[in-house]
Design a protein around this motif. Structure first.
Motif, mmCIF file in Angstrom:
data_model
loop_
_atom_site.group_PDB
_atom_site.id
_atom_site.type_symbol
_atom_site.label_atom_id
_atom_site.label_comp_id
_atom_site.label_asym_id
_atom_site.label_seq_id
_atom_site.Cartn_x
_atom_site.Cartn_y
_atom_site.Cartn_z
ATOM 1 N N GLY A 97 -63.974 -41.375 107.090
ATOM 2 C CA GLY A 97 -61.926 -40.938 107.047
ATOM 3 C C GLY A 97 -62.409 -39.341 107.194
ATOM 4 O O GLY A 97 -61.409 -38.658 107.881
ATOM 5 N N GLU A 98 -63.414 -39.368 106.520
ATOM 6 C CA GLU A 98 -62.930 -37.948 106.573
ATOM 7 C C GLU A 98 -63.317 -36.657 107.869
ATOM 8 O O GLU A 98 -62.844 -35.778 107.863
ATOM 9 C CB GLU A 98 -64.216 -37.020 105.339
ATOM 10 C CG GLU A 98 -65.500 -37.198 105.710
ATOM 11 C CD GLU A 98 -66.281 -38.685 105.242
ATOM 12 O OE1 GLU A 98 -67.671 -38.615 104.896
ATOM 13 O OE2 GLU A 98 -65.962 -39.560 104.817
ATOM 14 N N PRO A 138 -55.747 -43.495 108.546
ATOM 15 C CA PRO A 138 -54.356 -42.003 107.966
ATOM 16 C C PRO A 138 -54.122 -41.375 108.763
ATOM 17 O O PRO A 138 -52.609 -41.418 109.108
ATOM 18 C CB PRO A 138 -54.905 -42.056 106.350
ATOM 19 C CG PRO A 138 -55.895 -42.282 105.733
ATOM 20 C CD PRO A 138 -56.899 -43.076 107.119
ATOM 21 N N ALA A 139 -55.013 -41.228 109.312
ATOM 22 C CA ALA A 139 -54.745 -39.786 109.800
ATOM 23 C C ALA A 139 -53.377 -39.916 111.166
ATOM 24 O O ALA A 139 -53.156 -39.339 112.123
ATOM 25 C CB ALA A 139 -56.389 -38.610 110.898
ATOM 26 N N ALA A 157 -58.387 -34.210 112.330
ATOM 27 C CA ALA A 157 -57.169 -33.874 112.268
ATOM 28 C C ALA A 157 -55.847 -32.448 111.874
ATOM 29 O O ALA A 157 -54.710 -32.462 112.277
ATOM 30 C CB ALA A 157 -56.188 -34.942 112.186
ATOM 31 N N ARG A 158 -57.133 -31.906 111.377
ATOM 32 C CA ARG A 158 -56.949 -30.603 111.084
ATOM 33 C C ARG A 158 -56.778 -29.135 111.153
ATOM 34 O O ARG A 158 -55.776 -28.803 111.131
ATOM 35 C CB ARG A 158 -56.736 -30.396 109.406
ATOM 36 C CG ARG A 158 -56.291 -31.764 108.347
ATOM 37 C CD ARG A 158 -56.224 -31.990 107.121
ATOM 38 N NE ARG A 158 -57.545 -31.604 106.400
ATOM 39 C CZ ARG A 158 -58.207 -32.036 106.061
ATOM 40 N NH1 ARG A 158 -58.381 -33.613 105.729
ATOM 41 N NH2 ARG A 158 -59.818 -31.645 105.832
ATOM 42 N N THR A 198 -66.448 -30.987 104.623
ATOM 43 C CA THR A 198 -65.858 -31.571 103.860
ATOM 44 C C THR A 198 -67.055 -32.986 103.324
ATOM 45 O O THR A 198 -68.064 -33.039 103.425
ATOM 46 C CB THR A 198 -64.860 -32.741 104.532
ATOM 47 O OG1 THR A 198 -63.716 -33.643 103.454
ATOM 48 C CG2 THR A 198 -65.170 -33.196 104.998
ATOM 49 N N ASP A 224 -61.073 -36.776 109.614
ATOM 50 C CA ASP A 224 -59.062 -35.964 109.073
ATOM 51 C C ASP A 224 -59.300 -34.303 109.573
ATOM 52 O O ASP A 224 -58.358 -33.438 109.806
ATOM 53 C CB ASP A 224 -59.460 -35.609 107.305
ATOM 54 C CG ASP A 224 -59.103 -37.548 106.704
ATOM 55 O OD1 ASP A 224 -58.093 -38.370 108.120
ATOM 56 O OD2 ASP A 224 -59.431 -37.527 105.949
ATOM 57 N N VAL A 269 -56.507 -39.311 117.619
ATOM 58 C CA VAL A 269 -55.935 -38.534 116.954
ATOM 59 C C VAL A 269 -55.532 -37.130 118.158
ATOM 60 O O VAL A 269 -54.546 -36.565 117.872
ATOM 61 C CB VAL A 269 -56.887 -38.625 115.996
ATOM 62 C CG1 VAL A 269 -56.360 -36.821 115.166
ATOM 63 C CG2 VAL A 269 -56.978 -39.091 115.098
#
Length: 282
Positions: A80-81, A62-63, A87-88, A248, A84, A117
């Protein structure tokens, strides 16, 4: 029990059995060109077939709003965590960034997902490395698919490239134990040797004011294979200090699999941690 069962592959990787599935392409991707008959365990063959399916269908990230296509023996970004988090996380505000150009290294790039990413986040130049020739080929293929060849260079086999960067990102193997096969090298790091080599080399490869991002799981701590204090001591010994971290929880199905021998640890895992370590500006 499945691991004890052997199957014979013919000299073209064909399974000479009634109703046998087509495995020639999957085996060629895993083992290279066929030359002579060979015997493999059923468990290994199932892994080869599964890897071929991932390579064919890809893994949705998704990222990136795109798919990444893992090769056999290269860690798949199904969790995927941790992607993410990268990505953030805020990018380092170095002098190079303020002047409009930011550089990054992605060490142990694997499929190239984190390098992609970072490039999509606007980093001007990303250099991605790996010690595995399989991973290097995989990362180059994914970078081409994502049309990022002008922003990402894949080099190696090595851990560190030449030069320095404003940001160094690494998702090292999480478990300090010995792998039983080459496929497990993306998960197991005997004696935390890769992690320690990474920390030891960060200062020499970071620009002043730059940051190194470690993407880690605390599963090793839950399994009592490494303590938090040992990790912090290694960071301090490398002349680095923690400036921030983000936590996370994992979302993968194995956290809910009560039949998994490691279920208790996986259910308690603090997912993936990003620990930022910074070289003091001079």
């Amino acid at each position: 029990m499945l691991g004890r069962l052997l199957v014979r592959l013919e000299d073209d990787y064909r399974l000479n059995l009634r109703r046998a599935p087509e495995v020639r392409q999957a085996c060629a991707e895993a083992y290279g060109p066929a030359s002579e008959p060979m015997a493999v365990s059923l468990t290994e063959l199932l892994g080869v077939i599964g890897a071929h399916q991932w390579r064919t269908k890809g893994v949705k990230v998704p990222a990136l709003d795109a798919r990444i296509y893992p090769h056999y023996g290269v860690f798949s970004p199904v969790r995927g965590e941790y992607v993410d988090l990268v990505a953030r996380a805020p990018l380092p505000a170095t002098a190079a960034h303020r002047s409009g150009r930011l550089t990054a290294f992605d060490l142990g790039t694997g499929t190239g997902v984190l390098a992609a990413v970072l490039a999509r986040r606007g980093i001007d130049h990303v250099v991605a490395t790996d010690i595995s020739p399989r991973a290097l080929a995989c990362a180059r293929e994914n970078v081409r698919r994502l049309h990022l060849t002008g922003h990402v260079d894949i080099v190696g086999p090595s851990l560190f490239p030449d030069g320095r960067a404003d940001l160094i990102v690494c998702n090292p193997p999480w478990i300090p134990a010995r792998p039983t096969s080459s496929v497990e090298q993306g998960v197991y790091d005997p004696d935390s040797s890769m992690l320690r080599n990474l920390l030891a080399g960060l200062t020499a490869h970071l620009e002043p004011g730059g940051e190194g991002w470690l993407v880690l799981s605390d599963l090793a701590e839950l399994l009592e294979l490494r303590t938090r204090s040992e990790l912090l001591a290694d960071i301090t010994a490398a002349g680095l200090h923690v400036v921030n971290k983000a936590d996370t929880r994992p979302r993968h199905p194995r956290t809910r699999d009560t039949a998994d021998p490691l279920h208790c640890a996986r259910a308690a895992e603090v997912g993936v941690l990003v620990r930022n370590v910074r070289r003091t500006a001079k």
